[in-house]
Motif scaffolding. Sequence first.
Motif, PDB file in Angstrom:
ATOM      1  N   LEU A  68      27.094 -13.962 -34.921  1.00 55.15           N
ATOM      2  CA  LEU A  68      26.728 -12.860 -34.021  1.00 55.15           C
ATOM      3  C   LEU A  68      25.896 -13.449 -32.888  1.00 55.15           C
ATOM      4  CD1 LEU A  68      26.137  -9.865 -33.193  1.00 55.15           C
ATOM      5  CD2 LEU A  68      24.308  -9.869 -34.905  1.00 55.15           C
ATOM      6  N   PHE A  69      26.433 -13.369 -31.671  1.00 58.16           N
ATOM      7  CA  PHE A  69      25.663 -13.815 -30.513  1.00 58.16           C
ATOM      8  C   PHE A  69      24.949 -12.598 -29.936  1.00 58.16           C
ATOM      9  CE2 PHE A  69      29.201 -16.710 -30.987  1.00 58.16           C
ATOM     10  CZ  PHE A  69      28.609 -17.956 -30.847  1.00 58.16           C
ATOM     11  N   VAL A  70      23.664 -12.745 -29.700  1.00 60.09           N
ATOM     12  CA  VAL A  70      22.892 -11.611 -29.187  1.00 60.09           C
ATOM     13  C   VAL A  70      22.227 -12.009 -27.875  1.00 60.09           C
ATOM     14  CG1 VAL A  70      21.000  -9.992 -29.638  1.00 60.09           C
ATOM     15  CG2 VAL A  70      22.414 -10.806 -31.529  1.00 60.09           C
ATOM     16  N   GLY A  71      22.482 -11.249 -26.833  1.00 58.83           N
ATOM     17  CA  GLY A  71      21.824 -11.515 -25.555  1.00 58.83           C
ATOM     18  C   GLY A  71      20.359 -11.118 -25.629  1.00 58.83           C
ATOM     19  N   ILE A  72      19.484 -11.991 -25.116  1.00 56.55           N
ATOM     20  CA  ILE A  72      18.062 -11.616 -25.088  1.00 56.55           C
ATOM     21  C   ILE A  72      17.510 -11.642 -23.660  1.00 56.55           C
ATOM     22  CG2 ILE A  72      17.582 -12.220 -27.497  1.00 56.55           C
ATOM     23  CD1 ILE A  72      16.326 -14.825 -26.521  1.00 56.55           C
ATOM     24  N   GLY A  73      18.417 -11.749 -22.700  1.00 58.61           N
ATOM     25  CA  GLY A  73      18.015 -11.585 -21.296  1.00 58.61           C
ATOM     26  C   GLY A  73      17.416 -12.819 -20.653  1.00 58.61           C
ATOM     27  N   ASN A  74      16.582 -12.561 -19.675  1.00 58.98           N
ATOM     28  CA  ASN A  74      15.986 -13.594 -18.841  1.00 58.98           C
ATOM     29  C   ASN A  74      14.987 -14.466 -19.601  1.00 58.98           C
ATOM     30  OD1 ASN A  74      14.421 -14.994 -16.935  1.00 58.98           O
ATOM     31  ND2 ASN A  74      14.767 -13.377 -15.395  1.00 58.98           N
ATOM     32  N   ARG A  75      15.185 -15.772 -19.564  1.00 60.44           N
ATOM     33  CA  ARG A  75      14.322 -16.708 -20.282  1.00 60.44           C
ATOM     34  C   ARG A  75      12.838 -16.488 -19.970  1.00 60.44           C
ATOM     35  NH1 ARG A  75      11.581 -22.225 -20.317  1.00 60.44           N
ATOM     36  NH2 ARG A  75      10.286 -21.014 -18.909  1.00 60.44           N
ATOM     37  N   ASP A  76      12.537 -16.204 -18.700  1.00 59.33           N
ATOM     38  CA  ASP A  76      11.130 -16.105 -18.303  1.00 59.33           C
ATOM     39  C   ASP A  76      10.424 -14.902 -18.920  1.00 59.33           C
ATOM     40  OD1 ASP A  76      11.574 -18.346 -16.845  1.00 59.33           O
ATOM     41  OD2 ASP A  76      12.103 -17.226 -15.022  1.00 59.33           O
ATOM     42  N   LYS A  77      11.222 -13.968 -19.460  1.00 62.70           N
ATOM     43  CA  LYS A  77      10.596 -12.786 -20.070  1.00 62.70           C
ATOM     44  C   LYS A  77      10.508 -12.900 -21.591  1.00 62.70           C
ATOM     45  CE  LYS A  77      11.433  -9.399 -16.518  1.00 62.70           C
ATOM     46  NZ  LYS A  77      12.513  -8.556 -15.990  1.00 62.70           N
ATOM     47  N   ILE A  78      10.921 -14.050 -22.119  1.00 69.59           N
ATOM     48  CA  ILE A  78      10.912 -14.186 -23.580  1.00 69.59           C
ATOM     49  C   ILE A  78       9.549 -14.665 -24.073  1.00 69.59           C
ATOM     50  CG2 ILE A  78      11.999 -15.299 -25.584  1.00 69.59           C
ATOM     51  CD1 ILE A  78      13.869 -13.486 -23.968  1.00 69.59           C
ATOM     52  N   ASP A  79       8.873 -13.802 -24.807  1.00 66.70           N
ATOM     53  CA  ASP A  79       7.629 -14.210 -25.464  1.00 66.70           C
ATOM     54  C   ASP A  79       7.809 -13.996 -26.971  1.00 66.70           C
ATOM     55  OD1 ASP A  79       7.660 -11.487 -25.723  1.00 66.70           O
ATOM     56  OD2 ASP A  79       5.857 -11.105 -24.547  1.00 66.70           O
ATOM     57  N   ALA A  80       6.734 -14.204 -27.725  1.00 68.66           N
ATOM     58  CA  ALA A  80       6.854 -14.085 -29.184  1.00 68.66           C
ATOM     59  C   ALA A  80       7.378 -12.706 -29.586  1.00 68.66           C
ATOM     60  CB  ALA A  80       5.500 -14.344 -29.846  1.00 68.66           C
ATOM     61  N   ASP A  81       6.908 -11.664 -28.920  1.00 66.28           N
ATOM     62  CA  ASP A  81       7.338 -10.344 -29.362  1.00 66.28           C
ATOM     63  C   ASP A  81       8.804 -10.067 -29.039  1.00 66.28           C
ATOM     64  OD1 ASP A  81       6.394  -8.186 -30.969  1.00 66.28           O
ATOM     65  OD2 ASP A  81       6.689  -6.893 -29.224  1.00 66.28           O
ATOM     66  N   ALA A  82       9.311 -10.682 -27.953  1.00 65.30           N
ATOM     67  CA  ALA A  82      10.738 -10.542 -27.671  1.00 65.30           C
ATOM     68  C   ALA A  82      11.538 -11.142 -28.835  1.00 65.30           C
ATOM     69  CB  ALA A  82      11.082 -11.236 -26.359  1.00 65.30           C
TER      70      ALA A  82
END
Length: 495
Positions: A68-82
């Motif tokens: 299952l590939f899941v998009g998590i969006g823009n790298r710069d917005k990825i923090d621990a809670d993402a």
Amino acid sequence: MLKLLSGEILKKKTECLVVPVCENTEIHDDPAIISLIENARKIKEFKGKKDDSVVFYDPADSKLERILFVGIGNRDKIDADALRRFAGKSVKQLIKKELSEIVLCAPCPEKLDMKDDVLLGALFEGAFLGNHIFDKYKKEKKAKPLKTVSVFTDSKIAKSRRLLPSKIETICKGTLLARDWVSMPSNEKRPDRFVRSMVKAAEKEDLSFSILDEKSLKQNGMGAILAVGAGSRSKPRLLILDYNPFKNKKAPQNKKTYVLVGKGVTFDSGGISLKPSAGMDEMKMDMSGAASVAATLITLARLKHKFRVVGVIPVVENMPSGDATRPGDIIKSYSGKTIEIGNTDAEGRLILIDAMSYAIKMFKPDVMVDMATLTGACVVALGEKIAGVFSTDKQLAKDIVASGEAVAERCWAMPMPDDYKALLKSEFADINNMSSTRYGGAITAALFLSEFVEDTRWAHIDIAGPAYSKKGGDYCGAGGSGFGVRLLVDFLNKM
Ligand code: BES
Ligand code: MG
Ligand code: ZN
């Protein structure tokens, strides 16, 4: 159960490998995974945008049943809670497919500018917390939680973080314990029974406890707790849970004692100043502070925490009846100060002050923190996801806010203006339990508490907003959130 996994991903046997994918940027460094993602990106509708997803079945040359590939969006917005949210959502989705075991693929820490333990910890937390289902009262159970969630990572990291999964599991189990208590209906957790339930859980760990029943509350002069419980057939209790690692040993010279106080109103009808009926059912959650404090102590015992922490937990049911306390009544608190009851719905502060005065006298804490679903006004001020922190000790408030940030149980420091204390003046008693204005209700409630604390280092956390959610979130179901357990454990660990 949580596990760490490393090695050759294509040789792993799993029902589902879940791979988080960023828009445009590559956040993985394992060549096998990068090439899988390249294939996924060939699919037109999959761009790695947040919440995009695509499933591959039986990929060639591997033992994987699905990816299952899941998009998590823009790298710069990825923090621990993402990452927590990604893990939680993935788990929830795969529970619905009736799977029992999955592997989450961890991104490369450097590529997200994160520390590896923070990154892995977030994935484990989101997965474990998202895997919890509260269906005790359903005859037909719709879904079963997953049995195992593994996180796949680089073998060097896996080796150095061997102990992480079980530690995260211990802490998150505390959150789940609190959630179940909060979601439990009030008819199953009236004061005596709720206290016994907390004691039962505490007895399994290295905790001592004592219970003050109605008679000993009277003997001790705990007029505020008794006044709130007066209207209910089930009488109030004060539960003390004591985690003391020096119990049978000589304590070191500089040992510190922390006290946690938790509001335990098993149902808040408002008493004689009855609440409006809309949403009154949610007042089963008014013991969330108690639940979080008890679950925190149990968690600390399991973690073999390094210093003494005592939980002081007043438990009452706030009901109207012929015996109930009336508006206008004047009561005497444990501290000796008299209180005029402006509104019987401002009951939380009453049970807290007796518990806090008692805690200060008995345990002389270096630091005391209380946690309570204290005011609707705090929810108006900060919304449903952020708790209010009140302390005249700036450093203490700062430390709590920082822990909230680290565990994604958000807290915001609120002011404690001295001049607002005038709003609590009573013509007839030492203080009124209600402010003369409804504005700033979370602040005046905190100021009321402060009048009974004197010079102990103390902070108050109002969790009325985040303790309960009608709908739930990405890694929490509907009902109790268990807010406060991970916060307090992190805070105490950093002391
Ligand atoms: N338990 C409530 C506060 C509450 C409100 C918790 C909403 C969770 C969600 C508390 O006991 C209460 O009734 N507070 C009153 C105080 C008022 C009478 C001064 C309030 O907030 O309205
Ligand atoms: Mg109330
Ligand atoms: Zn209440």
